[in-house]
Design a protein around this motif. Structure first.
Motif, short mmCIF file in Angstrom:
data_model
loop_
_atom_site.label_atom_id
_atom_site.label_comp_id
_atom_site.label_asym_id
_atom_site.label_seq_id
_atom_site.Cartn_x
_atom_site.Cartn_y
_atom_site.Cartn_z
N LYS A 5 0.93 -1.32 -0.11
CA LYS A 5 -0.18 -0.14 0.14
C LYS A 5 0.80 1.18 -0.07
CE LYS A 5 -2.17 -1.04 3.64
NZ LYS A 5 -1.78 -2.56 3.98
N LEU A 24 -0.95 8.28 -9.03
CA LEU A 24 -1.80 6.90 -8.87
C LEU A 24 -1.58 6.16 -9.99
CD1 LEU A 24 -5.09 8.04 -7.70
CD2 LEU A 24 -3.51 6.79 -6.62
N LYS A 25 -1.26 6.82 -11.38
CA LYS A 25 -0.95 5.99 -12.42
C LYS A 25 0.41 5.30 -12.42
CE LYS A 25 -3.37 9.47 -15.42
NZ LYS A 25 -3.24 10.62 -16.49
N THR A 26 1.18 5.86 -11.58
CA THR A 26 2.46 5.15 -11.58
C THR A 26 2.51 3.98 -10.50
OG1 THR A 26 3.77 7.34 -11.89
CG2 THR A 26 4.83 5.44 -10.52
N PHE A 27 1.61 4.28 -9.32
CA PHE A 27 1.34 3.05 -8.46
C PHE A 27 0.94 1.92 -9.12
CE2 PHE A 27 1.09 6.50 -4.87
CZ PHE A 27 2.31 6.55 -4.79
N GLN A 28 -0.11 2.29 -10.05
CA GLN A 28 -0.75 1.16 -10.66
C GLN A 28 0.04 0.38 -11.48
OE1 GLN A 28 -4.09 0.55 -9.93
NE2 GLN A 28 -4.62 -1.12 -11.43
N GLU A 29 1.04 1.06 -12.28
CA GLU A 29 1.94 0.27 -13.16
C GLU A 29 2.87 -0.50 -12.13
OE1 GLU A 29 1.88 0.12 -16.44
OE2 GLU A 29 0.16 1.61 -16.64
N GLY A 31 1.93 -2.11 -9.72
CA GLY A 31 1.33 -3.07 -8.60
C GLY A 31 1.10 -2.93 -7.44
N TYR A 33 -1.02 -0.61 -4.44
CA TYR A 33 -2.41 -0.02 -4.21
C TYR A 33 -2.17 1.36 -3.67
CZ TYR A 33 -7.02 0.64 -2.31
OH TYR A 33 -8.28 1.08 -2.02
N GLY A 34 -2.73 2.34 -4.31
CA GLY A 34 -2.40 3.79 -3.99
C GLY A 34 -3.55 4.43 -3.43
N HIS A 261 2.95 7.01 -18.52
CA HIS A 261 2.98 6.04 -17.55
C HIS A 261 3.17 4.73 -17.83
CE1 HIS A 261 1.70 9.99 -15.83
NE2 HIS A 261 2.57 9.49 -14.98
N ARG A 265 5.21 -0.54 -19.88
CA ARG A 265 4.45 -2.07 -20.02
C ARG A 265 3.96 -2.13 -21.70
NH1 ARG A 265 -1.08 -1.25 -20.07
NH2 ARG A 265 -0.82 0.44 -18.57
#
Length: 272
Positions: A5, A24-29, A31, A33-34, A261, A265
């Protein structure tokens, strides 16, 4: 499944390229939880792209802090634009109260495309309340010169001097980021832990589409720390990520272009 987290305490960039949106976009990339504590809303005048800055009410910021810090917890966190001295004081008080670890301070002072410090008084508050005890501080050249009070930074030696001064002010690690100003054609980042100066260098990407690069970089480091990496490992991983994100930057409108971002991927998908 246990998902690391992360928390970002920062401003909202209505255009989506920087601030909480970039985090948030970076956290998602990565994996992780932001979660967010929104401190400031930044909008733009459509015809001029002048930045309009609206701090969030202090009691609203505190309610968000309580939600995450007292109701959930996190593995690593970062700050971005904090908006006012009062918000800095509030955030610092909660960090101290909960004895929090793995704290990344991104000392946001200006909006991309401007050269005026948004709230000059915030620098002193950050130096007094947030820099001491931070696990990592991630200024760009301008922000480093303000924190170290050295004047403009134009050489490798001046970068090292500024990093040492900021470390002496209480930060455990200092990462000063440069995008081709110190050494032409090279993006050189300097990490200092109080003992060793370590350089992370790549070729500069020839683009002006770099909106949100600083936020994205510090968010990538935060994600790495949440995953259990050391500061050095997290910085090295983030360097690769932001280099790809800048290379994938694109034009958003006539005024600005953000980093991409998802670039790392998408590149992996192309190779597979």
């Amino acid at each position: 499944m246990t998902v690391p987290k992360t928390l970002t305490i920062a401003g909202s960039d209505t255009s989506g390229g920087a601030g909480i949106q970039a985090d948030l976009k970076t956290f998602q990339e990565f994996g992780v939880y932001g979660m967010t504590v929104l401190t400031t809303i930044v909008a733009m005048a459509p015809r001029t792209w002048d930045h309009l800055v609206y701090p969030v009410a202090l009691d609203v910021v505190e309610a968000q802090l309580k939600t995450v810090l007292e109701g959930i917890g996190f593995d690593a966190m970062k700050t971005g634009m904090l908006g006012s001295v009062e918000i800095i004081e509030l955030v610092a008080g909660y960090l101290k109260k909960h004895d929090l670890k793995r704290i990344v301070i991104d000392p946001v002072m200006v909006c991309k495309g401007t050269d005026e410090v948004l709230q000059p008084e915030n620098t002193e508050a950050m130096l007094e309340l947030l820099i001491p005890g931070a696990d990592l501080v991630t200024p760009n050249l301008f922000e480093a010169s303000q924190l170290a009070k050295t004047g403009s930074i134009r050489t490798v030696e001046q970068m090292q001097e500024a990093a040492a001064i900021i470390h002496e002010r209480g930060a455990r690690h200092v990462l000063i980021k440069d995008r081709g100003k110190i050494k032409e054609g090279k993006a050189m980042d300097l990490l200092y832990d109080g003992h060793t100066f370590e350089w992370f260098e790549t070729d500069s990407v020839n683009t002006s589409f770099t909106h949100g690069a600083g936020c994205t970089s510090s968010a990538a480091v935060t994600a790495g720390l949440a995953q259990g990496l050391s500061v050095r490992e997290a910085v090295e991983q983030a360097k690769q990520f932001i280099t790809q994100a800048i290379a994938g930057g694109f034009r958003l409108n006539e005024f600005v272009g953000p980093t991409l971002h998802a670039a790392h991927r998408l590149q992996q998908n192309d190779l597979s």
